[in-house]
Design a protein around this motif. Structure first.
Motif, mmCIF file in Angstrom:
data_model
loop_
_atom_site.group_PDB
_atom_site.id
_atom_site.type_symbol
_atom_site.label_atom_id
_atom_site.label_comp_id
_atom_site.label_asym_id
_atom_site.label_seq_id
_atom_site.Cartn_x
_atom_site.Cartn_y
_atom_site.Cartn_z
ATOM 1 N N VAL A 309 0.837 -1.207 0.000
ATOM 2 C CA VAL A 309 0.000 0.000 0.000
ATOM 3 C C VAL A 309 0.865 1.247 0.000
ATOM 4 N N ILE A 310 1.866 1.288 0.861
ATOM 5 C CA ILE A 310 2.747 2.457 0.930
ATOM 6 C C ILE A 310 3.476 2.645 -0.392
ATOM 7 N N LYS A 311 4.004 1.558 -0.944
ATOM 8 C CA LYS A 311 4.785 1.643 -2.182
ATOM 9 C C LYS A 311 3.937 2.130 -3.351
ATOM 10 N N LEU A 312 2.730 1.603 -3.486
ATOM 11 C CA LEU A 312 1.893 1.971 -4.630
ATOM 12 C C LEU A 312 1.476 3.434 -4.602
ATOM 13 N N PHE A 313 1.198 3.955 -3.396
ATOM 14 C CA PHE A 313 0.661 5.310 -3.285
ATOM 15 C C PHE A 313 1.679 6.302 -2.717
ATOM 16 N N ARG A 314 2.939 5.969 -2.785
ATOM 17 C CA ARG A 314 3.958 6.771 -2.108
ATOM 18 C C ARG A 314 4.025 8.215 -2.607
ATOM 19 N N PHE A 320 -2.901 9.585 1.139
ATOM 20 C CA PHE A 320 -2.485 8.180 1.084
ATOM 21 C C PHE A 320 -1.329 7.888 2.050
ATOM 22 N N VAL A 321 -1.070 8.788 2.964
ATOM 23 C CA VAL A 321 0.004 8.584 3.932
ATOM 24 C C VAL A 321 -0.537 7.824 5.137
ATOM 25 N N LEU A 322 0.168 6.777 5.536
ATOM 26 C CA LEU A 322 -0.210 6.007 6.712
ATOM 27 C C LEU A 322 0.583 6.478 7.925
ATOM 28 N N PRO A 323 0.015 6.313 9.128
ATOM 29 C CA PRO A 323 0.672 6.798 10.354
ATOM 30 C C PRO A 323 1.732 5.815 10.849
ATOM 31 N N ALA A 480 10.942 -4.580 7.584
ATOM 32 C CA ALA A 480 11.940 -3.559 7.259
ATOM 33 C C ALA A 480 11.489 -2.715 6.068
ATOM 34 N N GLU A 481 10.795 -3.352 5.130
ATOM 35 C CA GLU A 481 10.278 -2.604 3.979
ATOM 36 C C GLU A 481 9.270 -1.544 4.414
ATOM 37 N N ILE A 482 8.424 -1.869 5.387
ATOM 38 C CA ILE A 482 7.481 -0.876 5.898
ATOM 39 C C ILE A 482 8.239 0.315 6.463
ATOM 40 N N SER A 483 9.235 0.029 7.269
ATOM 41 C CA SER A 483 9.975 1.106 7.933
ATOM 42 C C SER A 483 10.637 2.035 6.927
ATOM 43 N N ARG A 484 11.358 1.463 5.966
ATOM 44 C CA ARG A 484 12.100 2.340 5.047
ATOM 45 C C ARG A 484 11.163 3.031 4.064
ATOM 46 N N SER A 485 10.066 2.386 3.654
ATOM 47 C CA SER A 485 9.161 3.030 2.696
ATOM 48 C C SER A 485 8.361 4.147 3.355
ATOM 49 N N GLN A 486 7.993 3.963 4.617
ATOM 50 C CA GLN A 486 7.323 5.063 5.318
ATOM 51 C C GLN A 486 8.239 6.272 5.414
ATOM 52 N N LEU A 487 9.485 6.054 5.758
ATOM 53 C CA LEU A 487 10.423 7.170 5.871
ATOM 54 C C LEU A 487 10.558 7.904 4.551
ATOM 55 N N TRP A 488 10.710 7.155 3.458
ATOM 56 C CA TRP A 488 10.829 7.785 2.134
ATOM 57 C C TRP A 488 9.591 8.628 1.834
ATOM 58 N N GLN A 489 8.412 8.060 2.080
ATOM 59 C CA GLN A 489 7.169 8.771 1.788
ATOM 60 C C GLN A 489 7.021 10.006 2.664
ATOM 61 N N TRP A 490 7.296 9.873 3.936
ATOM 62 C CA TRP A 490 7.130 11.006 4.840
ATOM 63 C C TRP A 490 8.062 12.156 4.447
ATOM 64 N N ILE A 491 9.292 11.830 4.076
ATOM 65 C CA ILE A 491 10.233 12.868 3.638
ATOM 66 C C ILE A 491 9.734 13.537 2.370
ATOM 67 N N LYS A 535 20.689 4.842 3.652
ATOM 68 C CA LYS A 535 20.619 6.200 3.105
ATOM 69 C C LYS A 535 20.171 6.189 1.652
ATOM 70 N N GLU A 536 20.646 5.222 0.901
ATOM 71 C CA GLU A 536 20.239 5.146 -0.501
ATOM 72 C C GLU A 536 18.768 4.775 -0.624
ATOM 73 N N LEU A 537 18.283 3.924 0.283
ATOM 74 C CA LEU A 537 16.889 3.501 0.230
ATOM 75 C C LEU A 537 15.926 4.605 0.647
ATOM 76 N N VAL A 538 16.347 5.437 1.586
ATOM 77 C CA VAL A 538 15.432 6.377 2.225
ATOM 78 C C VAL A 538 15.633 7.814 1.756
ATOM 79 N N LEU A 539 16.879 8.187 1.498
ATOM 80 C CA LEU A 539 17.177 9.593 1.230
ATOM 81 C C LEU A 539 17.265 9.926 -0.250
#
Length: 557
Positions: A309-314, A320-323, A480-491, A535-539
């Motif tokens: 869900v996060i990846k598709l709507f990032r 479409f942002v999840l908490p 781990a995918e949830i954690s890093r994808s949320q960070l990318w989306q939130w940024i 860093k490459e995954l998130v930033l």
């Protein structure tokens, strides 16, 4: 040492003409082992086994690439504004109430508790002695796909199936199989992954990558299918990361071809599909239909589902942002809709509905943590049993009796509840896409937790451990995918935490370095590599579709 095998065609009556050859006598490609041969590897990587894998690759590699291209095309359409939907062209399959799947094979009718875990030798024995009805022998999210882990896992599976497995720890503790062992269901790697320690080449010199799915499934089938049948079970699979019924059709064709080539009865192989992507939730009936001769059920893969869900709507905006991950429970609207639709769909078609994994795990050195884990798991499994699920997953042997108690209370002497129809369920597309969560918050603590979990998990994965206990939770690649994808989306959505702090690259990078520094004192750590990868995954500006792909290509191949 290099082993090379060349395949020749073995025509079958089960499948259409092979698209990779001009005729039944044409020469096919070959597979070369480029990874090191450790002790025992020669028993798995035999010329005959590699020929079988090469035949699978010849027949199905091109269509695999087409299915992966279709994923990317769908993602592009969603980024442009399209919403996932039930397919109008397959409405007839959904509306036809008469068809059923093959259902459970021998030894697979009772699935009340399934223990999951990687296939290293000690974990294999512990899982086989756990008291669970099923062991999900995992070569996917809970296994770091080092060459040693992948082929070593095949050795351990082969030995366990033949009851020839034992293990002595460095401390001298002996591990052996007990009298009662679970049915094995093997999970190969997903369609998106490759195996870089094998090389494929065609006559004339052209080369290509080898599908990790076909390597894992092919080696397992070649060495174990007949032995499993002789022992009263069968070759059973969990199929991960599917995004469409056409990907399920590909697996079905692989199974039919493998059965024909191995000389076993059509329909002997049985598969349970993980519904762990949002697109797949809209095609559950169609997935069952495509695999109907080989299908045992569906599983609610909750963590990868959240990641999907996060990846598709990032990049679709703040709606479409999840908490915080801690708020993403199974009772939020879109998760409840998906899990109830899964039970209804499965039981309508005679398939098992298998529940997902609670991340809480006990700590034998901390009674308070253990008591909390038991309570959380009991509540989760009680909800699943009451919803109609036929079984569930746990990640630790101590949780097997906790989960079984909840299912026994509901099943009342039955081994499953497939006959229970959920006619009360009414799920429409809007329900699966209802991402509104009451009192949704993104907190500083949630941000830091995501960073810490992802960094520590990447360190573990790079060390060769794909399942890691972190803060009394069992983390794997999906979490781990949830954690890093949320960070990318939130940024990238320019969000601000509930406490008023902007979620910016500089602050996230600070905590990546902080948590990597905490790991730097541990023996054998990969903290620097984990931080760089994180860093490459998130930033970065681009979003890698799966963290395991760049991590594998750079560090494990």
């Amino acid at each position: 040492m290099i082993i090379t095998t060349t395949t020749t065609d073995h025509p079958t009556t089960e499948l259409p003409e092979d698209p990779f050859t001009e005729g039944p006598s044409a020469t096919r490609g070959s597979i070369t082992v480029t990874g090191p041969l450790e002790p025992g590897f020669d028993h798995i990587l035999t010329p005959e086994a590699l020929e079988f894998v090469a035949a699978l690759h010849d027949r199905f590699a091109r269509i695999r690439c087409e299915r992966l291209a279709a994923r990317r095309e769908r993602r592009a359409r969603i980024a442009a504004g399209e919403m996932p939907h039930f397919l109008p062209e397959t409405a007839g399959i959904r509306e036809d109430a008469n068809w059923r799947v093959a259902g459970a094979g021998p030894g697979l009718h009772d699935r009340r508790v399934e223990i999951t875990g990687p296939t290293d030798r000690k974990m294999t024995i512990n899982a086989m002695n756990s008291g669970a009805q099923v062991w999900l022998a995992d070569h996917e999210d809970s296994l770091s796909p080092t060459w040693s882990n992948i082929i070593g896992g095949q050795i351990n599976l082969r030995d366990a199936i033949r009851r020839e497995i034992d293990f002595v720890s460095p401390e001298g503790k002996e591990y052996r199989l007990g009298d009662q062992t679970p049915t094995i269901v093997f999970r190969p790697r997903g369609w998106h992954l490759t195996e870089r320690h094998l090389a494929y080449s065609q006559p004339g010199g052209s080369r290509g990558t080898v599908s990790a799915s076909l390597v894992d499934a092919g080696l397992y089938l070649f060495h174990n299918a007949r032995e499993l049948i002789a022992r009263g079970a069968g070759p059973y699979f969990y199929l991960p990361k599917l995004e469409s019924h056409l990907e399920a059709r590909l697996w079905n064709d692989v199974f039919s071809f493998a059965e024909s080539r191995l000389g076993i009865e059509h329909g002997t192989i049985r598969a349970t599909v993980l519904i762990e992507t949002l697109p797949a939730a809209f095609e559950m009936d169609e997935i069952l239909y495509e695999l109907r001769d080989h299908c045992a059920g569906l599983n609610a893969g909750r963590w990868d589902y959240l990641f999907s869900v996060i990846k598709l709507f990032r990049d679709r905006g703040r709606a479409f942002v999840l908490p915080d991950r801690a708020q993403l429970t199974m009772t939020v609207p879109f998760m409840r809709a998906y899990t109830e639709l899964l039970v209804q769909t499965c039981h309508r078609r005679g398939a098992h509905a298998i529940g997902g994994m609670s991340a809480f795990i006990p700590n034998r050195r901390d009674p308070e943590v253990t008591e909390r884990a038991f309570a959380q798991v009991a509540s989760d499994k009680q909800r699943e049993a009451n919803a109609g699920y036929d079984g569930t997953w746990v990640a630790h042997p101590d949780l097997v009796p906790i989960a079984r108690e909840q299912f026994d209370a509901v099943l009342a002497g039955r081994v499953n509840q497939v006959e229970r129809q959920r006619d009360d369920v009414r799920v429409i597309a809007a329900d699966l896409l209802n991402f509104k969560i009451e009192d949704a918050r993104i907190t500083n603590a949630g941000i830091r937790a995501n960073i810490r979990i992802a960094v520590r998990y990447l360190d573990s994965w790079l060390r060769g451990q794909g399942a890691a206990a972190i803060d009394n939770l069992m983390e794997d690649a999906a979490t781990a995918e949830i954690s890093r994808s949320q960070l990318w989306q939130w940024i990238n959505q320019g969000l601000v935490s509930d406490e008023g702090r902007p979620i910016v690259r500089e602050r996230v990078e600070y905590f990546i370095d902080k948590y990597a520094d905490e790991l730097a004192e541990e023996p054998g750590n990969r903290a620097a590599d984990a931080a760089q990868l994180m860093k490459e995954l998130v930033l970065g500006e681009e979003f890698p579709a799966f963290l395991t792909v760049p991590a594998y290509d750079r560090y494990l191949k």
